[in-house]
Structure formats: structure tokens, C-alpha cells
Design a protein around this motif. Structure first.
Motif, PDB file in Angstrom:
ATOM      1  N   ASN A  52       0.866  -1.175   0.000  1.00  0.00           N
ATOM      2  CA  ASN A  52       0.000   0.000   0.000  1.00  0.00           C
ATOM      3  C   ASN A  52       0.901   1.224   0.000  1.00  0.00           C
ATOM      4  N   GLU A  53       0.419   2.308  -0.541  1.00  0.00           N
ATOM      5  CA  GLU A  53       1.230   3.517  -0.601  1.00  0.00           C
ATOM      6  C   GLU A  53       0.387   4.734  -0.294  1.00  0.00           C
ATOM      7  N   THR A  54       1.088   5.801   0.072  1.00  0.00           N
ATOM      8  CA  THR A  54       0.456   7.102   0.273  1.00  0.00           C
ATOM      9  C   THR A  54       1.378   8.157  -0.301  1.00  0.00           C
ATOM     10  N   PHE A  55       0.838   8.998  -1.162  1.00  0.00           N
ATOM     11  CA  PHE A  55       1.576  10.137  -1.707  1.00  0.00           C
ATOM     12  C   PHE A  55       0.821  11.369  -1.245  1.00  0.00           C
ATOM     13  N   GLY A  56       1.393  12.081  -0.276  1.00  0.00           N
ATOM     14  CA  GLY A  56       0.657  13.182   0.343  1.00  0.00           C
ATOM     15  C   GLY A  56      -0.481  12.594   1.152  1.00  0.00           C
ATOM     16  N   SER A  57      -1.698  12.874   0.756  1.00  0.00           N
ATOM     17  CA  SER A  57      -2.866  12.311   1.449  1.00  0.00           C
ATOM     18  C   SER A  57      -3.639  11.342   0.565  1.00  0.00           C
ATOM     19  N   SER A  58      -3.017  10.897  -0.534  1.00  0.00           N
ATOM     20  CA  SER A  58      -3.697   9.992  -1.462  1.00  0.00           C
ATOM     21  C   SER A  58      -3.221   8.557  -1.272  1.00  0.00           C
ATOM     22  N   PRO A  59      -4.058   7.698  -0.639  1.00  0.00           N
ATOM     23  CA  PRO A  59      -3.669   6.302  -0.473  1.00  0.00           C
ATOM     24  C   PRO A  59      -3.975   5.483  -1.728  1.00  0.00           C
ATOM     25  N   TYR A  60      -3.243   4.389  -1.906  1.00  0.00           N
ATOM     26  CA  TYR A  60      -3.471   3.493  -3.035  1.00  0.00           C
ATOM     27  C   TYR A  60      -3.033   2.097  -2.627  1.00  0.00           C
ATOM     28  N   GLY A  61      -3.737   1.101  -3.109  1.00  0.00           N
ATOM     29  CA  GLY A  61      -3.357  -0.288  -2.891  1.00  0.00           C
ATOM     30  C   GLY A  61      -4.541  -1.091  -2.404  1.00  0.00           C
ATOM     31  N   PRO A  62      -4.353  -2.342  -2.181  1.00  0.00           N
ATOM     32  CA  PRO A  62      -3.085  -3.065  -2.258  1.00  0.00           C
ATOM     33  C   PRO A  62      -2.707  -3.447  -3.694  1.00  0.00           C
ATOM     34  N   TYR A  63      -1.426  -3.631  -3.886  1.00  0.00           N
ATOM     35  CA  TYR A  63      -0.884  -4.122  -5.147  1.00  0.00           C
ATOM     36  C   TYR A  63       0.404  -4.879  -4.833  1.00  0.00           C
ATOM     37  N   THR A  64       1.071  -5.414  -5.848  1.00  0.00           N
ATOM     38  CA  THR A  64       2.260  -6.235  -5.633  1.00  0.00           C
ATOM     39  C   THR A  64       3.524  -5.508  -6.055  1.00  0.00           C
ATOM     40  N   THR A  65       4.507  -5.501  -5.150  1.00  0.00           N
ATOM     41  CA  THR A  65       5.864  -5.060  -5.466  1.00  0.00           C
ATOM     42  C   THR A  65       6.768  -6.277  -5.291  1.00  0.00           C
ATOM     43  N   THR A  66       7.983  -6.181  -5.812  1.00  0.00           N
ATOM     44  CA  THR A  66       8.915  -7.306  -5.747  1.00  0.00           C
ATOM     45  C   THR A  66      10.314  -6.821  -5.417  1.00  0.00           C
ATOM     46  N   VAL A  67      10.954  -7.478  -4.450  1.00  0.00           N
ATOM     47  CA  VAL A  67      12.390  -7.279  -4.240  1.00  0.00           C
ATOM     48  C   VAL A  67      13.052  -8.273  -5.190  1.00  0.00           C
ATOM     49  N   SER A  68      13.642  -7.735  -6.262  1.00  0.00           N
ATOM     50  CA  SER A  68      14.158  -8.593  -7.333  1.00  0.00           C
ATOM     51  C   SER A  68      15.618  -8.962  -7.158  1.00  0.00           C
ATOM     52  N   SER A  69      16.387  -8.159  -6.408  1.00  0.00           N
ATOM     53  CA  SER A  69      17.784  -8.510  -6.157  1.00  0.00           C
ATOM     54  C   SER A  69      18.263  -7.843  -4.884  1.00  0.00           C
ATOM     55  N   VAL A  70      19.310  -8.434  -4.311  1.00  0.00           N
ATOM     56  CA  VAL A  70      19.929  -7.914  -3.093  1.00  0.00           C
ATOM     57  C   VAL A  70      21.441  -7.951  -3.272  1.00  0.00           C
ATOM     58  N   ASN A  71      22.136  -7.102  -2.524  1.00  0.00           N
ATOM     59  CA  ASN A  71      23.592  -7.072  -2.589  1.00  0.00           C
ATOM     60  C   ASN A  71      24.129  -6.712  -1.205  1.00  0.00           C
ATOM     61  N   GLN A  72      24.873  -7.628  -0.587  1.00  0.00           N
ATOM     62  CA  GLN A  72      25.471  -7.376   0.723  1.00  0.00           C
ATOM     63  C   GLN A  72      26.626  -6.395   0.551  1.00  0.00           C
ATOM     64  N   LEU A  73      26.633  -5.298   1.314  1.00  0.00           N
ATOM     65  CA  LEU A  73      27.712  -4.311   1.260  1.00  0.00           C
ATOM     66  C   LEU A  73      28.711  -4.515   2.390  1.00  0.00           C
ATOM     67  N   THR A  74      28.189  -4.670   3.608  1.00  0.00           N
ATOM     68  CA  THR A  74      28.998  -4.915   4.803  1.00  0.00           C
ATOM     69  C   THR A  74      28.244  -5.970   5.614  1.00  0.00           C
ATOM     70  N   PRO A  75      28.781  -6.414   6.743  1.00  0.00           N
ATOM     71  CA  PRO A  75      28.020  -7.373   7.550  1.00  0.00           C
ATOM     72  C   PRO A  75      26.670  -6.839   8.040  1.00  0.00           C
ATOM     73  N   THR A  76      26.508  -5.513   8.066  1.00  0.00           N
ATOM     74  CA  THR A  76      25.249  -4.946   8.564  1.00  0.00           C
ATOM     75  C   THR A  76      24.610  -3.954   7.593  1.00  0.00           C
ATOM     76  N   SER A  77      24.898  -4.095   6.312  1.00  0.00           N
ATOM     77  CA  SER A  77      24.237  -3.226   5.331  1.00  0.00           C
ATOM     78  C   SER A  77      24.210  -3.901   3.963  1.00  0.00           C
ATOM     79  N   GLY A  78      23.305  -3.431   3.138  1.00  0.00           N
ATOM     80  CA  GLY A  78      23.190  -3.962   1.785  1.00  0.00           C
ATOM     81  C   GLY A  78      22.193  -3.154   0.989  1.00  0.00           C
ATOM     82  N   THR A  79      22.024  -3.533  -0.260  1.00  0.00           N
ATOM     83  CA  THR A  79      21.035  -2.863  -1.101  1.00  0.00           C
ATOM     84  C   THR A  79      19.990  -3.867  -1.557  1.00  0.00           C
TER      85      THR A  79
END
Length: 174
Positions: A52-79
Motif C-alpha cells: 500500500n502507498e500514500t503520496f501526500g494524502s492519497s492512499p493506493y493499494g493493495p498491489y504487488t511489489t517485488t524485491v528482485s535482487s539484493v547485494n550485501q555491502l557490509t556485515p550490517t548493510s546492503g542494497t
């Protein structure tokens, strides 16, 4: 949930039976069900069907998003790379996650001013211009590896022209 791990070592002995050496010791690791300081980025991959999302005061959803890839940067961070933000054919957007403080996990958008979408999806008067994204000052997003949720906060804009004053929040859940 504090991250404490205890190991119980059990050695099997029977005065009348000699156990095989490879089976005479059992190690049992005990800890809470989930600790937000032990993040396996791969566990965040996949679909979030309750976005679900809100832009200002306009809500929208539900819909589907996907985390398509990950990348470990340090032991406690990543993208992470998130697809289908805005549910309007936008290209993927990258976020940096930091869990160095398990009680203050952050998800910060990587500023980008091209390759996202046509800004006409935000406002028809900006058709043909590029959507831009950047962190919203003082409003970091967060995430929970334990609960499978990600909250993304950012400022949307039009490349080369400026940014909208409204906070854009995307709440992703499985």
C-alpha cells in the motif's frame, strides 16, 4: 530477541554401549525466534502482495511489489532493488538497508534522476520529463526481516525541475 545465542552440548554415554564417535555429541543452539540484527538479505527477495502507498494524502493499494535482487555491502548493510513501485510501469528503484543498530533499521532510497519513469505518471503537465527520487529529509524508511515488511519513504520529483513537497510512503508486506 536480543541476539543472545546459547549452545547446549550433549554428550551421549552409556556404560554398556559405546556410541559411534560421529554420533556421540549433539550441539543444540538456543535463541529467540528472530533477531533483527541477523539479517539474511536473501530472505527479503520475492513478492510483497500487500503493498500500500500514500503520496501526500492519497492512499493506493493493495498491489504487488517485488524485491528482485539484493547485494550485501557490509556485515550490517546492503542494497535491495524494488520493482513495481507506484504500480504504473516504473523501472526498479534501489534502496540501501542498514541494520547496524537492530532497534533502528533504516531503508534509504538511492537518489536517482533518470531511468525511472515518465513524470507524466505523477502529473500530466510533466509528460515527457523524467521522474526523480531522493531521500525525504528526516524521514528514513525501515524494514523488518522478522515480520517480512519494508517501509520505503522518499521524495518524488521531476528531474531538473524540482521535487514535490509531499512524502511518498510505500508499505510492503507479504
Amino acid at each position: 530477541t536480543s541476539g543472545r545465542k546459547d549452545t547446549l552440548i550433549i554428550t551421549l554415554q552409556d556404560p554398556e554401549l559405546t556410541p559411534a564417535e560421529f554420533e556421540n555429541t549433539v550441539r543444540l543452539v538456543l535463541r529467540g525466534t528472530c533477531f533483527e540484527g541477523d539479517v539474511d538479505l536473501n530472505s527479503l527477495l520475492g513478492d510483497y502482495n500487500k503493498t500500500n502507498e500514500t503520496f501526500g494524502s492519497s492512499p493506493y493499494g493493495p498491489y504487488t511489489t517485488t524485491v528482485s535482487s539484493v547485494n550485501q555491502l557490509t556485515p550490517t548493510s546492503g542494497t535491495i532493488v524494488v520493482e513495481n513501485i507506484f504500480d504504473f510501469g516504473w523501472d526498479p528503484i534501489t534502496f540501501t538497508l542498514d541494520w547496524s543498530d537492530p532497534n533502528n533499521r533504516t531503508a534509504i532510497v538511492v537518489a536517482q534522476s533518470s531511468g525511472i519513469a515518465d513524470a507524466g505518471t505523477l502529473d500530466p503537465s510533466f509528460a515527457g520529463e523524467e521522474v526523480a527520487v531522493r531521500p525525504f529529509a528526516g524521514q528514513p524508511g525501515t524494514f523488518s526481516a522478522c515480520k517480512n515488511t519494508i517501509t520505503l519513504k522518499m521524495q518524488l520529483g521531476v528531474a531538473g525541475l524540482g521535487y514535490f513537497s509531499s512524502l511518498y510512503t510505500v508499505n510492503m508486506a507479504r
